[in-house]
Design a protein around this motif. Structure first.
Motif, PDB file in Angstrom:
ATOM      1  N   PHE A 166       0.808  -1.225   0.000  1.00 49.18           N
ATOM      2  CA  PHE A 166       0.000   0.000   0.000  1.00 49.18           C
ATOM      3  C   PHE A 166       0.837   1.270   0.000  1.00 49.18           C
ATOM      4  N   ASP A 167       1.979   1.245   0.648  1.00 52.66           N
ATOM      5  CA  ASP A 167       2.789   2.447   0.819  1.00 52.66           C
ATOM      6  C   ASP A 167       3.343   2.919  -0.525  1.00 52.66           C
ATOM      7  N   GLY A 168       2.962   4.118  -0.919  1.00 54.90           N
ATOM      8  CA  GLY A 168       3.479   4.714  -2.147  1.00 54.90           C
ATOM      9  C   GLY A 168       2.766   4.290  -3.419  1.00 54.90           C
ATOM     10  N   ARG A 169       1.686   3.550  -3.309  1.00 51.90           N
ATOM     11  CA  ARG A 169       0.934   3.142  -4.500  1.00 51.90           C
ATOM     12  C   ARG A 169      -0.433   3.822  -4.500  1.00 51.90           C
ATOM     13  N   ASN A 170      -0.906   4.141  -5.704  1.00 50.39           N
ATOM     14  CA  ASN A 170      -2.246   4.719  -5.805  1.00 50.39           C
ATOM     15  C   ASN A 170      -3.280   3.599  -5.930  1.00 50.39           C
ATOM     16  N   ALA A 171      -4.549   3.969  -5.942  1.00 47.34           N
ATOM     17  CA  ALA A 171      -5.639   2.985  -5.953  1.00 47.34           C
ATOM     18  C   ALA A 171      -5.585   2.079  -7.182  1.00 47.34           C
ATOM     19  N   THR A 172      -5.258   2.637  -8.332  1.00 43.61           N
ATOM     20  CA  THR A 172      -5.188   1.839  -9.562  1.00 43.61           C
ATOM     21  C   THR A 172      -4.102   0.775  -9.452  1.00 43.61           C
ATOM     22  N   MET A 173      -2.961   1.168  -8.928  1.00 44.06           N
ATOM     23  CA  MET A 173      -1.852   0.224  -8.778  1.00 44.06           C
ATOM     24  C   MET A 173      -2.193  -0.874  -7.773  1.00 44.06           C
ATOM     25  N   GLU A 178      -5.236  -1.937  -6.947  1.00 43.19           N
ATOM     26  CA  GLU A 178      -6.242  -2.825  -7.532  1.00 43.19           C
ATOM     27  C   GLU A 178      -5.610  -3.783  -8.536  1.00 43.19           C
ATOM     28  N   GLU A 179      -4.734  -3.268  -9.377  1.00 43.31           N
ATOM     29  CA  GLU A 179      -4.071  -4.112 -10.374  1.00 43.31           C
ATOM     30  C   GLU A 179      -3.273  -5.229  -9.697  1.00 43.31           C
ATOM     31  N   LEU A 180      -2.537  -4.876  -8.659  1.00 43.56           N
ATOM     32  CA  LEU A 180      -1.726  -5.865  -7.954  1.00 43.56           C
ATOM     33  C   LEU A 180      -2.596  -6.918  -7.262  1.00 43.56           C
ATOM     34  N   VAL A 181      -3.668  -6.477  -6.614  1.00 48.49           N
ATOM     35  CA  VAL A 181      -4.547  -7.409  -5.899  1.00 48.49           C
ATOM     36  C   VAL A 181      -5.254  -8.340  -6.887  1.00 48.49           C
ATOM     37  N   ARG A 182      -5.728  -7.798  -7.997  1.00 50.30           N
ATOM     38  CA  ARG A 182      -6.399  -8.647  -8.997  1.00 50.30           C
ATOM     39  C   ARG A 182      -5.419  -9.631  -9.642  1.00 50.30           C
ATOM     40  N   LYS A 183      -4.207  -9.183  -9.889  1.00 46.37           N
ATOM     41  CA  LYS A 183      -3.183 -10.071 -10.448  1.00 46.37           C
ATOM     42  C   LYS A 183      -2.876 -11.202  -9.465  1.00 46.37           C
ATOM     43  N   ASN A 184      -2.762 -10.868  -8.196  1.00 44.51           N
ATOM     44  CA  ASN A 184      -2.516 -11.870  -7.159  1.00 44.51           C
ATOM     45  C   ASN A 184      -3.686 -12.853  -7.072  1.00 44.51           C
ATOM     46  N   SER A 185      -4.897 -12.335  -7.149  1.00 52.57           N
ATOM     47  CA  SER A 185      -6.085 -13.182  -7.095  1.00 52.57           C
ATOM     48  C   SER A 185      -6.120 -14.143  -8.282  1.00 52.57           C
ATOM     49  N   LYS A 186      -5.813 -13.637  -9.473  1.00 49.76           N
ATOM     50  CA  LYS A 186      -5.797 -14.491 -10.670  1.00 49.76           C
ATOM     51  C   LYS A 186      -4.737 -15.573 -10.537  1.00 49.76           C
TER      52      LYS A 186
END
Length: 158
Positions: A71-78, A80-88
């Motif tokens: 979370f530190d230093g990342r915006n909402a888009t980043m 979300e992209e990371l969480v969705r990639k991890n979920s996939k």
């Protein structure tokens, strides 16, 4: 296409609705943790505690040190992209494990699938190769001492 890839494609279709629901829940959780972390950091009262206590509480608010680093230093888009990639990635690994188990039991193709959804997950029954019944049960878990919503999947081949 190999048998395992065929099975994995069938599983991906089978789990699509539930996977989307879980991914949305994970993104929501991540946004809530990121907002709580930002609020914690902006409170001047929290800066008065010693450094060890401050970071210990900050990591707890974020959901752990790893989540803090995400979370530190990342915006909402980043985020979300990371969480969705991890979920996939987790979904693909789950599908590969299930496909390998099916292949080990002699299943090479899914010929029919019936799904019954329920509030906390779903149960699916596959008829494969005309004679085997595969039951896949998925439950959504999270709660005491579990940081975020995730799936537990059980597979039974008869």
């Amino acid at each position: 296409m190999t048998a395992i890839k065929t099975i994995m494609n069938s599983l991906e279709t089978f789990f699509a609705e539930q996977d989307a629901k879980v991914a949305d829940g994970e993104v929501k959780w991540a946004f809530e943790r990121a907002a709580a972390m930002k609020e914690f950091k902006s409170n001047p009262e929290n800066r008065k505690m010693n450094q060890y206590s401050y970071y210990e509480k900050l990591f707890a608010v974020a959901g752990g040190k790893t989540w803090y680093n995400i979370f530190d230093g990342r915006n909402a888009t980043m985020i979300e992209e990371l969480v969705r990639k991890n979920s996939k990635s987790k979904n693909d690994k789950r599908n590969a494990r299930i496909a390998a188990k099916l292949l080990k039991s002699g299943v090479t193709e899914v010929t029919d699938a019936k799904v019954a959804y329920c509030q906390d997950g779903f149960r699916g029954h596959f008829v494969v190769n005309g004679d085997k019944i595969v039951t896949v049960e998925s439950i959504l878990v999270g709660g005491y001492n579990i940081q975020c919503l995730h799936q537990r999947v059980l597979v039974n081949v008869k």
